[in-house]
Design a protein around this motif. Sequence first.
Motif, PDB file in Angstrom:
ATOM      1  N   PRO A 140      44.701  30.569  37.806  1.00  0.00           N
ATOM      2  CA  PRO A 140      43.315  30.597  38.021  1.00  0.00           C
ATOM      3  C   PRO A 140      42.762  29.190  38.224  1.00  0.00           C
ATOM      4  N   PRO A 141      42.009  28.847  39.216  1.00  0.00           N
ATOM      5  CA  PRO A 141      41.544  27.522  39.550  1.00  0.00           C
ATOM      6  C   PRO A 141      40.723  26.960  38.522  1.00  0.00           C
ATOM      7  N   VAL A 142      40.375  25.618  38.615  1.00  0.00           N
ATOM      8  CA  VAL A 142      39.502  24.797  37.753  1.00  0.00           C
ATOM      9  C   VAL A 142      38.134  24.818  38.455  1.00  0.00           C
ATOM     10  N   VAL A 143      37.595  26.224  38.092  1.00  0.00           N
ATOM     11  CA  VAL A 143      36.165  26.095  38.612  1.00  0.00           C
ATOM     12  C   VAL A 143      35.505  26.868  37.653  1.00  0.00           C
ATOM     13  N   ASP A 144      33.944  27.045  37.746  1.00  0.00           N
ATOM     14  CA  ASP A 144      33.232  27.938  36.712  1.00  0.00           C
ATOM     15  C   ASP A 144      32.877  29.278  37.332  1.00  0.00           C
ATOM     16  N   ILE A 145      33.057  29.549  38.756  1.00  0.00           N
ATOM     17  CA  ILE A 145      32.611  30.662  39.360  1.00  0.00           C
ATOM     18  C   ILE A 145      33.392  30.996  40.752  1.00  0.00           C
ATOM     19  N   VAL A 146      33.988  32.190  40.825  1.00  0.00           N
ATOM     20  CA  VAL A 146      34.648  32.353  41.912  1.00  0.00           C
ATOM     21  C   VAL A 146      33.712  33.312  42.715  1.00  0.00           C
ATOM     22  N   LEU A 147      33.564  33.045  44.048  1.00  0.00           N
ATOM     23  CA  LEU A 147      32.509  34.147  44.864  1.00  0.00           C
ATOM     24  C   LEU A 147      33.671  34.671  45.840  1.00  0.00           C
ATOM     25  N   ALA A 148      33.338  35.778  46.188  1.00  0.00           N
ATOM     26  CA  ALA A 148      34.344  36.320  47.356  1.00  0.00           C
ATOM     27  C   ALA A 148      33.320  37.263  48.134  1.00  0.00           C
ATOM     28  N   GLY A 149      33.112  36.976  49.461  1.00  0.00           N
ATOM     29  CA  GLY A 149      32.525  37.873  50.313  1.00  0.00           C
ATOM     30  C   GLY A 149      33.560  38.758  51.300  1.00  0.00           C
ATOM     31  N   ASP A 150      33.450  39.955  50.994  1.00  0.00           N
ATOM     32  CA  ASP A 150      33.961  40.933  51.968  1.00  0.00           C
ATOM     33  C   ASP A 150      35.465  40.569  51.965  1.00  0.00           C
ATOM     34  N   LEU A 151      36.199  40.557  51.037  1.00  0.00           N
ATOM     35  CA  LEU A 151      37.792  40.226  50.699  1.00  0.00           C
ATOM     36  C   LEU A 151      38.218  41.607  50.351  1.00  0.00           C
ATOM     37  N   PHE A 152      37.735  42.680  50.126  1.00  0.00           N
ATOM     38  CA  PHE A 152      38.368  44.010  49.785  1.00  0.00           C
ATOM     39  C   PHE A 152      38.301  45.021  51.060  1.00  0.00           C
ATOM     40  N   TYR A 153      38.892  44.438  52.030  1.00  0.00           N
ATOM     41  CA  TYR A 153      38.800  45.483  53.369  1.00  0.00           C
ATOM     42  C   TYR A 153      40.312  45.967  53.598  1.00  0.00           C
ATOM     43  N   ASP A 154      41.213  45.795  52.721  1.00  0.00           N
ATOM     44  CA  ASP A 154      42.608  46.344  52.914  1.00  0.00           C
ATOM     45  C   ASP A 154      43.069  46.413  51.440  1.00  0.00           C
ATOM     46  N   GLU A 155      43.821  47.657  51.434  1.00  0.00           N
ATOM     47  CA  GLU A 155      44.214  48.138  50.222  1.00  0.00           C
ATOM     48  C   GLU A 155      45.241  47.008  49.327  1.00  0.00           C
ATOM     49  N   ALA A 156      46.112  46.559  50.217  1.00  0.00           N
ATOM     50  CA  ALA A 156      47.112  45.424  49.727  1.00  0.00           C
ATOM     51  C   ALA A 156      46.344  44.356  49.121  1.00  0.00           C
ATOM     52  N   LEU A 157      45.662  43.926  50.086  1.00  0.00           N
ATOM     53  CA  LEU A 157      44.875  42.541  49.774  1.00  0.00           C
ATOM     54  C   LEU A 157      44.007  42.824  48.282  1.00  0.00           C
ATOM     55  N   ALA A 158      43.310  44.127  48.470  1.00  0.00           N
ATOM     56  CA  ALA A 158      42.370  44.414  47.410  1.00  0.00           C
ATOM     57  C   ALA A 158      42.949  44.371  46.138  1.00  0.00           C
ATOM     58  N   LYS A 159      44.372  44.926  45.907  1.00  0.00           N
ATOM     59  CA  LYS A 159      45.240  45.100  44.538  1.00  0.00           C
ATOM     60  C   LYS A 159      45.365  43.351  44.174  1.00  0.00           C
ATOM     61  N   ARG A 160      45.814  42.611  45.240  1.00  0.00           N
ATOM     62  CA  ARG A 160      45.986  41.252  44.743  1.00  0.00           C
ATOM     63  C   ARG A 160      44.795  40.656  44.206  1.00  0.00           C
ATOM     64  N   ALA A 161      43.666  40.945  45.056  1.00  0.00           N
ATOM     65  CA  ALA A 161      42.503  40.135  44.933  1.00  0.00           C
ATOM     66  C   ALA A 161      41.893  40.659  43.355  1.00  0.00           C
ATOM     67  N   LEU A 162      41.966  41.878  43.041  1.00  0.00           N
ATOM     68  CA  LEU A 162      41.534  42.134  41.826  1.00  0.00           C
ATOM     69  C   LEU A 162      42.334  41.526  40.652  1.00  0.00           C
ATOM     70  N   ALA A 163      43.640  41.623  40.830  1.00  0.00           N
ATOM     71  CA  ALA A 163      44.505  41.121  39.922  1.00  0.00           C
ATOM     72  C   ALA A 163      44.413  39.510  39.523  1.00  0.00           C
ATOM     73  N   PHE A 164      44.073  38.842  40.725  1.00  0.00           N
ATOM     74  CA  PHE A 164      43.662  37.329  40.369  1.00  0.00           C
ATOM     75  C   PHE A 164      42.227  37.134  39.766  1.00  0.00           C
TER      76      PHE A 164
END
Length: 240
Positions: free
Chosen positions: A157-181
């Motif tokens: 996890p990065p050294v930040v207070d909040i992570v923002l993600a706009g429209d990153l869940f457009y692909d199944e494999a990417l969505a799985k990785r993004a959710l885990a992160f």
Amino acid sequence: MHDKTERMTSVSTDDGTQPQKRTSSFDASAFIARNLRLSPVPGLANIQLYTAHSGSRLSRLGGTDPDAPAPYWAYGWGGGAVLARHIAENPDLVHGRRVLDLGTGSGLVAIIAVKAGATSVVAADIDENAIVAARLNASANGVAIDLLHADLLDGAPPVVDIVLAGDLFYDEALAKRALAFFESCRATGIDVLIGDPYRVPLPTARLRCIAEYSVPDFGLGSDGSEVRAGVFSLDTVPDR
Ligand SMILES: C[S@@+](CC[C@H](N)C(=O)[O-])C[C@H]1O[C@@H](n2cnc3c(N)ncnc32)[C@H](O)[C@@H]1O
């Protein structure tokens, strides 16, 4: 953050008419400034982004590289639009906080976060041209953002207070990785806000919708038609 240092192309011009193998001397920044149009963003006053039009010849940016990423950064997406709108209307979400905009594309969400008073904003993307475009867009809107050409999804996890993600869940494999992160971010106390127009891979069962807006989405076509899109928070998994 496990950084891969941002790589940038150096300055020159490209006036050829045929797609060419891109070299380190190709100036993506000059290409974008010359071939895309600074256009207003619907629903966000005083924001403008370099946006593709029918004469942009974007294929020349990727040259002959078959693996060149799609130029998502050149268009407006419902996920970024809804997140940007929500942050503009609720600046306290980021005010005084350290922000990571993951999958920044044009840089829209990062730009809005700076304008809303974030103390620092890192905008990350795996597409080198997105980094170039986000820098141009930040400058066009009078803000500075830190740009990171990297894939952070398999790292700590990065050294930040909040992570923002706009429209990153457009692909199944990417969505799985993004959710885990994002789950790993939440486990260390980092807030996560996601903007998405209910694309199929969006893990809605794991998310809580905190706002909805109608926003334009290039995925629906470039005629400006609007789509229902949500802002979602990722809650921590309750202890059993
Ligand atoms: C549909 S675009 C959305 C861009 C922007 N957030 C918006 O809403 O306008 C998705 C972006 O995510 C980027 N992306 C895809 N996988 C990524 C990853 N693993 N890490 C960072 N960015 C990624 C793409 O290059 C692209 O710029």
